[in-house]
Design a protein around this motif. Structure first.
Motif, PDB file in Angstrom:
ATOM      1  N   LEU A 287     -27.074  18.130  -7.895  1.00  0.00           N
ATOM      2  CA  LEU A 287     -27.690  17.263  -6.890  1.00  0.00           C
ATOM      3  C   LEU A 287     -27.090  17.669  -5.556  1.00  0.00           C
ATOM      4  O   LEU A 287     -25.904  17.436  -5.302  1.00  0.00           O
ATOM      5  CB  LEU A 287     -27.395  15.800  -7.213  1.00  0.00           C
ATOM      6  CG  LEU A 287     -27.914  14.737  -6.252  1.00  0.00           C
ATOM      7  CD1 LEU A 287     -29.426  14.808  -6.108  1.00  0.00           C
ATOM      8  CD2 LEU A 287     -27.482  13.351  -6.717  1.00  0.00           C
ATOM      9  N   VAL A 288     -27.860  18.319  -4.711  1.00  0.00           N
ATOM     10  CA  VAL A 288     -27.318  18.951  -3.516  1.00  0.00           C
ATOM     11  C   VAL A 288     -27.575  18.103  -2.273  1.00  0.00           C
ATOM     12  O   VAL A 288     -28.581  17.399  -2.163  1.00  0.00           O
ATOM     13  CB  VAL A 288     -27.891  20.373  -3.307  1.00  0.00           C
ATOM     14  CG1 VAL A 288     -27.512  21.275  -4.468  1.00  0.00           C
ATOM     15  CG2 VAL A 288     -29.400  20.343  -3.130  1.00  0.00           C
ATOM     16  N   CYS A 289     -26.629  18.181  -1.345  1.00  0.00           N
ATOM     17  CA  CYS A 289     -26.780  17.533  -0.045  1.00  0.00           C
ATOM     18  C   CYS A 289     -26.015  18.370   0.970  1.00  0.00           C
ATOM     19  O   CYS A 289     -25.245  19.257   0.613  1.00  0.00           O
ATOM     20  CB  CYS A 289     -26.274  16.093  -0.070  1.00  0.00           C
ATOM     21  SG  CYS A 289     -24.549  15.899  -0.555  1.00  0.00           S
ATOM     22  N   SER A 290     -26.231  18.105   2.242  1.00  0.00           N
ATOM     23  CA  SER A 290     -25.529  18.866   3.261  1.00  0.00           C
ATOM     24  C   SER A 290     -24.139  18.272   3.473  1.00  0.00           C
ATOM     25  O   SER A 290     -23.818  17.188   2.987  1.00  0.00           O
ATOM     26  CB  SER A 290     -26.321  18.856   4.574  1.00  0.00           C
ATOM     27  OG  SER A 290     -26.341  17.548   5.118  1.00  0.00           O
ATOM     28  N   GLY A 291     -23.318  19.007   4.208  1.00  0.00           N
ATOM     29  CA  GLY A 291     -21.985  18.506   4.526  1.00  0.00           C
ATOM     30  C   GLY A 291     -21.139  18.317   3.288  1.00  0.00           C
ATOM     31  O   GLY A 291     -21.135  19.142   2.374  1.00  0.00           O
TER      32      GLY A 291
ATOM     33  N   GLY B  85     -21.773  19.278  -2.143  1.00  0.00           N
ATOM     34  CA  GLY B  85     -21.838  19.356  -0.690  1.00  0.00           C
ATOM     35  C   GLY B  85     -21.986  20.805  -0.262  1.00  0.00           C
ATOM     36  O   GLY B  85     -21.116  21.631  -0.539  1.00  0.00           O
ATOM     37  N   LEU B  86     -23.099  21.140   0.399  1.00  0.00           N
ATOM     38  CA  LEU B  86     -23.397  22.528   0.769  1.00  0.00           C
ATOM     39  C   LEU B  86     -22.822  22.925   2.120  1.00  0.00           C
ATOM     40  O   LEU B  86     -22.997  24.068   2.556  1.00  0.00           O
ATOM     41  CB  LEU B  86     -24.916  22.744   0.790  1.00  0.00           C
ATOM     42  CG  LEU B  86     -25.627  22.593  -0.555  1.00  0.00           C
ATOM     43  CD1 LEU B  86     -27.139  22.650  -0.345  1.00  0.00           C
ATOM     44  CD2 LEU B  86     -25.187  23.668  -1.537  1.00  0.00           C
ATOM     45  N   GLY B  87     -22.134  21.998   2.796  1.00  0.00           N
ATOM     46  CA  GLY B  87     -21.613  22.326   4.114  1.00  0.00           C
ATOM     47  C   GLY B  87     -22.646  22.075   5.198  1.00  0.00           C
ATOM     48  O   GLY B  87     -23.759  21.597   4.940  1.00  0.00           O
ATOM     49  N   PRO B  88     -22.332  22.434   6.430  1.00  0.00           N
ATOM     50  CA  PRO B  88     -23.205  22.076   7.561  1.00  0.00           C
ATOM     51  C   PRO B  88     -24.508  22.858   7.618  1.00  0.00           C
ATOM     52  O   PRO B  88     -25.442  22.420   8.283  1.00  0.00           O
ATOM     53  CB  PRO B  88     -22.331  22.371   8.778  1.00  0.00           C
ATOM     54  CG  PRO B  88     -21.343  23.386   8.306  1.00  0.00           C
ATOM     55  CD  PRO B  88     -21.066  23.043   6.865  1.00  0.00           C
ATOM     56  N   GLY B  89     -24.590  24.014   6.981  1.00  0.00           N
ATOM     57  CA  GLY B  89     -25.857  24.743   7.032  1.00  0.00           C
ATOM     58  C   GLY B  89     -25.705  26.226   6.811  1.00  0.00           C
ATOM     59  O   GLY B  89     -26.366  26.807   5.956  1.00  0.00           O
TER      60      GLY B  89
ATOM     61  N   GLY C  78     -35.740  18.418   0.517  1.00  0.00           N
ATOM     62  CA  GLY C  78     -36.298  19.750   0.695  1.00  0.00           C
ATOM     63  C   GLY C  78     -35.477  20.704   1.547  1.00  0.00           C
ATOM     64  O   GLY C  78     -35.181  21.832   1.129  1.00  0.00           O
ATOM     65  N   PRO C  79     -35.066  20.307   2.776  1.00  0.00           N
ATOM     66  CA  PRO C  79     -34.269  21.217   3.598  1.00  0.00           C
ATOM     67  C   PRO C  79     -32.932  21.594   2.961  1.00  0.00           C
ATOM     68  O   PRO C  79     -32.395  22.671   3.234  1.00  0.00           O
ATOM     69  CB  PRO C  79     -34.070  20.416   4.892  1.00  0.00           C
ATOM     70  CG  PRO C  79     -35.268  19.536   4.971  1.00  0.00           C
ATOM     71  CD  PRO C  79     -35.541  19.134   3.544  1.00  0.00           C
ATOM     72  N   TYR C  80     -32.368  20.731   2.127  1.00  0.00           N
ATOM     73  CA  TYR C  80     -31.116  21.073   1.453  1.00  0.00           C
ATOM     74  C   TYR C  80     -31.362  22.086   0.328  1.00  0.00           C
ATOM     75  O   TYR C  80     -30.521  22.950   0.073  1.00  0.00           O
ATOM     76  CB  TYR C  80     -30.435  19.823   0.902  1.00  0.00           C
ATOM     77  CG  TYR C  80     -30.130  18.776   1.949  1.00  0.00           C
ATOM     78  CD1 TYR C  80     -29.991  19.121   3.287  1.00  0.00           C
ATOM     79  CD2 TYR C  80     -30.018  17.434   1.599  1.00  0.00           C
ATOM     80  CE1 TYR C  80     -29.723  18.162   4.250  1.00  0.00           C
ATOM     81  CE2 TYR C  80     -29.750  16.464   2.556  1.00  0.00           C
ATOM     82  CZ  TYR C  80     -29.612  16.830   3.886  1.00  0.00           C
ATOM     83  OH  TYR C  80     -29.352  15.880   4.831  1.00  0.00           O
TER      84      TYR C  80
END
Length: 545
Positions: free
Chosen positions: A383-387, A313-317, A340-342
């Motif tokens: 494996l990355v995602c937001s939040g 989880g990469l957080g909100p941005g 892509g954006p993540y």
């Protein structure tokens, strides 16, 4: 890392106080001298020349020296001065730059040339003539790759090249023009008696490796029986532990079973069986059981590395809201997969040593399967995602597809509800619930039932995925349901793009908030009966008296 920032001017002090590190003001030379033995890194708010004169007497070896980063008086640049790779100064310079809104200056040759650095290649430990081989690569020369077991490295074999990279788990003598990469290919199986002296167990392992000509740097983990999980002598070895129940160990055929061991711990083998189990399919025993008065050790070699998948989880941005654990997981990965954006969200963590796969929106199951397949092939995958990976993120998708063939780590992050709540005030100060209004995977009947339950329970409600171009009516329907149990004056926070460019926060009421601007990057937080506005901030009291 244990970081100390040091300033000498008031401008430097103001910048240092914006960083989450221990801070000393004044007497920079004395502060550095006092901290040098124990500090992992220094952030010096000094000119580079002054910093060099201060640290010069303390420099000993790049493998042990701490990271040193300088920041100019105006906070425009963060310069990695010493310990770029081994000490982590390059990463520290980038981290400080993100926090201060500055530009990181990294002069390490491989970073500047966009090449994979031998001493930072994920999963390997570098030794030998690293400097000569790196210089040859930077000059455009090829490299001979001596890699008989086929471990994945990013260089092709050039038989005419002047330098060599040798990939081996064997201890080898240093040679000019030869760099050695030790892969994590060995597993040490260890058995001990209760209360065994740590120095005896460590000494046995050291002598076993030396006697077999194996490199300690290639020992990936120690494997043993689960009842020894907290045995001080095993914990003191300092390796990651793999633990197996006696029944699993007893099922492994070994060359040196012991009935005495079976009678004591219900398996005829601990060290050999544990080493073979941890080595996995195709693993081989390269050192059979060796015995001391208090311990046994065996060593197995993996045919390929045991794969590892970190769902991150990469957080909100904003990078300021990204956890150190998330950064560590991405940096250590060999392959990074994500929407892509993540991928863009963690681009500052990526190096030429990373393989990167950016996916289109959707395809979450395909993405998870791709990540698991790569990990099953022995790679370290992020494996990355937001939040937060576990809240409307990729963790559940990956774990649903997993079959136990790889290690899976879920790395938490700041989720959208937390980021939105912080901008609004403290609306989640008491019991609350998160509900997604997307009916793509969940029927509206189920969503409506959950909304009514939340309304009846007087919970603060955070609405995820509240509105999109294809779903325009669900938010108004949710408002109508909540209005059945809540006053029209109930505070509502509408937070869009929390922690990202274009961030906005609007406070309104349940009866009259404008749903028009709400989109997929918006969180709508609807208060409970106790939620109120205090000096323009939305607050749900904790209720303590």
């Amino acid at each position: 890392m244990n970081i100390l920032s040091v300033s000498v001017t008031e401008a430097g002090r103001a910048l240092a106080e914006r960083l989450p590190y221990a801070h000393r003001h004044g007497a920079a030379a004395a502060a550095v001298a006092a901290g040098w033995p124990d500090v992992d890194g220094f952030v010096l708010f000094l000119a580079v020349g002054a910093a060099v004169r201060i640290i010069a007497p303390h420099l000993a070896d790049k493998s042990t020296d701490p990271a040193v980063v300088c920041v100019d008086e105006a906070g425009r640049y963060t310069v990695a001065v010493a310990g770029g790779h081994a000490g982590g100064a390059n990463d520290l310079a980038r981290a400080v730059a993100r926090q201060l809104g500055a530009e990181a200056v990294v002069t390490t040759a491989t970073d500047a040339a966009g090449q994979a650095a031998l001493d930072l290649l994920p999963g390997f430990t570098a030794a030998g003539d690293v400097a000569a081989v790196t210089t040859a690569l930077l000059d455009g020369a090829g490299v001979q790759v001596d890699n008989p077991r086929g471990w994945p490295v990013p260089w092709a074999h050039d038989p005419h090249a002047p330098v060599t990279i040798r990939v081996t788990d064997e201890a080898v003598a240093e040679e000019p023009g030869v760099a050695v990469l030790h892969p994590p290919s060995l597993v040490a199986g260890v058995g001990t008696s209760t209360g065994a002296p740590p120095e005896d167990v460590a000494g046995l392992l050291t002598s076993v490796l030396a006697g077999a000509g194996l490199a300690p740097a290639s020992v990936a983990e120690v494997a043993t029986i689960d009842r020894r999980a907290r045995e001080p002598a095993i914990v003191a070895l300092g390796y990651p532990l793999r633990l197996f129940p006696a029944a699993d160990l007893a099922a492994v055929e070994v060359p040196n079973p012991s009935e005495r061991v079976r009678s004591a711990v219900a398996t005829p083998s601990v060290c050999e069986a544990a080493a073979l189990l941890a080595a996995g399919t195709g693993g081989e025993l390269v050192v059979a059981k060796r015995i001391s008065a208090t311990a046994t050790v065996a060593v197995a070699r993996r045919r390929r590395p045991r794969g590892h998948l970190a769902v991150v989880g990469l957080g909100p941005g904003d990078a300021r809201h990204r956890t150190p654990a998330a950064e560590h997981a991405v940096r250590r990965a060999q392959l990074v997969i994500g929407y892509g954006p993540y991928i863009d969200q963690c681009a500052d963590l990526l190096t030429p040593a990373h393989d990167v796969v950016a996916s289109p929106i959707g395809n979450e199951t395909v993405r998870a399967k791709e990540a698991l397949a790569a990990a099953a092939d022995g790679r370290r995958v992020a494996l990355v995602c937001s939040g937060d990976a576990g809240i409307y993120g990729m963790a559940s998708v990956a774990l649903e597809q997993a079959n136990g063939a790889v290690d899976i780590e879920v790395v938490p992050g700041v989720t959208a509800a937390q980021a939105a709540a912080a901008l609004a005030g403290a609306p989640l100060g008491h019991d609350h619930v998160a509900i997604s209004l997307s009916d793509l995977l969940t029927s509206w009947e189920v969503i409506e039932r959950r909304l009514r339950a939340a309304a009846d329970s007087d919970l603060v409600v955070t609405l995820y995925n509240p509105r999109s171009r294809g779903r325009t009516w669900q938010l108004e329907a949710a408002r109508a349901i909540l209005l059945e149990r809540r006053a029209p004056t109930t505070p509502v926070a509408i937070v869009t793009a929390a922690g990202r460019p274009g961030e906005s926060t609007t406070l309104a009421s349940l009866g009259d908030f404008d749903a028009g601007p709400v989109g997929m990057t918006t969180c709508v937080i609807i208060g409970a009966s106790t939620t109120t506005l205090i000096h323009g901030r939305m607050v749900t009291p904790r209720g303590y008296r």
